[in-house]
Design a protein around this motif. Structure first.
Motif, PDB file in Angstrom:
ATOM      1  N   MET A 181       0.796  -0.970   0.116  1.00 56.11           N
ATOM      2  CA  MET A 181      -0.079   0.044   0.168  1.00 56.11           C
ATOM      3  C   MET A 181       0.889   1.359  -0.010  1.00 56.11           C
ATOM      4  O   MET A 181       0.636   2.336  -0.595  1.00 56.11           O
ATOM      5  CB  MET A 181      -0.743  -0.037   1.340  1.00 56.11           C
ATOM      6  CG  MET A 181      -1.996  -1.032   1.287  1.00 56.11           C
ATOM      7  SD  MET A 181      -2.949  -1.004   2.691  1.00 56.11           S
ATOM      8  CE  MET A 181      -3.917   0.366   2.728  1.00 56.11           C
ATOM      9  N   ALA A 182       1.851   1.292   0.841  1.00 54.20           N
ATOM     10  CA  ALA A 182       2.892   2.305   0.990  1.00 54.20           C
ATOM     11  C   ALA A 182       4.114   2.273   0.175  1.00 54.20           C
ATOM     12  O   ALA A 182       4.929   3.202   0.167  1.00 54.20           O
ATOM     13  CB  ALA A 182       3.207   2.667   2.151  1.00 54.20           C
ATOM     14  N   ARG A 183       4.092   1.095  -0.732  1.00 54.79           N
ATOM     15  CA  ARG A 183       5.471   1.076  -1.611  1.00 54.79           C
ATOM     16  C   ARG A 183       6.884   1.413  -0.743  1.00 54.79           C
ATOM     17  O   ARG A 183       7.852   1.596  -0.877  1.00 54.79           O
ATOM     18  CB  ARG A 183       5.612   1.941  -2.682  1.00 54.79           C
ATOM     19  CG  ARG A 183       4.714   1.998  -3.677  1.00 54.79           C
ATOM     20  CD  ARG A 183       4.590   0.678  -4.345  1.00 54.79           C
ATOM     21  NE  ARG A 183       5.897   0.335  -5.024  1.00 54.79           N
ATOM     22  CZ  ARG A 183       6.490   0.584  -6.273  1.00 54.79           C
ATOM     23  NH1 ARG A 183       5.243   1.381  -7.010  1.00 54.79           N
ATOM     24  NH2 ARG A 183       7.585   0.317  -6.678  1.00 54.79           N
ATOM     25  N   ASP A 184       6.551   0.424   0.600  1.00 57.07           N
ATOM     26  CA  ASP A 184       7.664   0.709   1.524  1.00 57.07           C
ATOM     27  C   ASP A 184       8.363  -0.698   1.479  1.00 57.07           C
ATOM     28  O   ASP A 184       7.901  -1.880   2.349  1.00 57.07           O
ATOM     29  CB  ASP A 184       7.269   0.887   3.029  1.00 57.07           C
ATOM     30  CG  ASP A 184       8.384   1.224   3.839  1.00 57.07           C
ATOM     31  OD1 ASP A 184       9.386   0.688   3.718  1.00 57.07           O
ATOM     32  OD2 ASP A 184       7.876   1.942   4.905  1.00 57.07           O
ATOM     33  N   GLY A 185       9.517  -1.049   0.849  1.00 57.21           N
ATOM     34  CA  GLY A 185      10.116  -2.452   0.622  1.00 57.21           C
ATOM     35  C   GLY A 185      10.615  -2.935   2.115  1.00 57.21           C
ATOM     36  O   GLY A 185      10.576  -4.010   2.281  1.00 57.21           O
ATOM     37  N   LEU A 186      11.196  -1.685   2.980  1.00 54.18           N
ATOM     38  CA  LEU A 186      11.656  -2.403   4.131  1.00 54.18           C
ATOM     39  C   LEU A 186      10.677  -3.163   5.152  1.00 54.18           C
ATOM     40  O   LEU A 186      11.103  -3.950   5.757  1.00 54.18           O
ATOM     41  CB  LEU A 186      11.973  -0.827   5.061  1.00 54.18           C
ATOM     42  CG  LEU A 186      12.468  -1.225   6.356  1.00 54.18           C
ATOM     43  CD1 LEU A 186      13.546  -1.999   6.552  1.00 54.18           C
ATOM     44  CD2 LEU A 186      12.831   0.296   6.954  1.00 54.18           C
TER      45      LEU A 186
END
Length: 207
Positions: A181-186
């Motif tokens: 949803m946030a494109r947060d790969g971490l």
């Protein structure tokens, strides 16, 4: 819920939640005069086409002890996750679910209690979301995550017999959903690590 809202969600992605608080608010807005909330109503509220919100939904339900403690709910979420992930892997753009799954209900008071309990940490988590390590949320990353979630869903029914292991799986599903949803790969990296932890708990218990 008004019909126009549901129709708009089927025609466009613009109303789909983009973070944890928005998803919780969408669920909280569902009217439940019968005292029970249908799974189909929740799907209408969050959208049926985006992988991230659907995975996040499964994660939240599995994570919240007040809901996941209801007998059969973890297995229901496992089936939901399995169906969604398999359809993503074979390239479907709109996720199909059987009527018997869509017609399942949960007590609305337990759902609202769980949302109230999660709201403050959800606000804190949303402030930490950033676009980073985005290759982990690209097409290949999404397929690897979906495959991992298939493994989680297969392991979830036995987890009902191991205290708190289902909740750990819920954390992994929540992080996978938020990452897309946030494109947060971490968050995807953390989700893979927590998946390893949850599967280790199952193996240690049954070996």
């Amino acid at each position: 819920m008004p019909t126009t809202r549901s129709e708009n969600r089927d025609d466009s992605h613009q109303d789909e939640p983009h973070n944890l608080v928005e998803l919780m608010q969408a669920i909280e807005s569902i009217e439940t005069p019968s005292g029970r909330i249908r799974f189909d109503e929740v799907l209408d509220a969050i959208g049926r086409r985006a992988f991230g919100p659907l995975l996040l939904l499964a994660g939240l339900v599995t994570l919240a002890p007040i809901i996941s403690g209801i007998p059969g709910v973890p297995s229901l979420m496992a089936m939901f996750t399995l169906l969604v992930c398999i359809q993503l892997l074979i390239g479907r753009r709109t996720f199909w679910l059987p009527r018997w799954l869509r017609n399942r209900t949960l007590p609305s008071d337990k759902v609202h209690t769980a949302l109230k309990w999660m709201y403050r940490p959800a606000c804190w988590i949303d402030r930490l979301l950033h676009r980073r390590i985005t290759f982990m949320t690209g097409n290949l990353g999404m397929q690897l995550s979906a495959l991992t979630c298939v493994i989680i869903s297969i392991a979830m029914p036995p987890m009902e017999f191991i205290p708190f292991s289902v909740n750990i799986a819920g954390v992994a599903l929540t992080l996978f959903g938020l990452s897309f949803m946030a494109r947060d790969g971490l968050l995807a990296v953390l989700a893979f690590a927590i998946t390893g932890l949850s599967l280790s708990v199952v193996l240690i218990h049954f070996l």
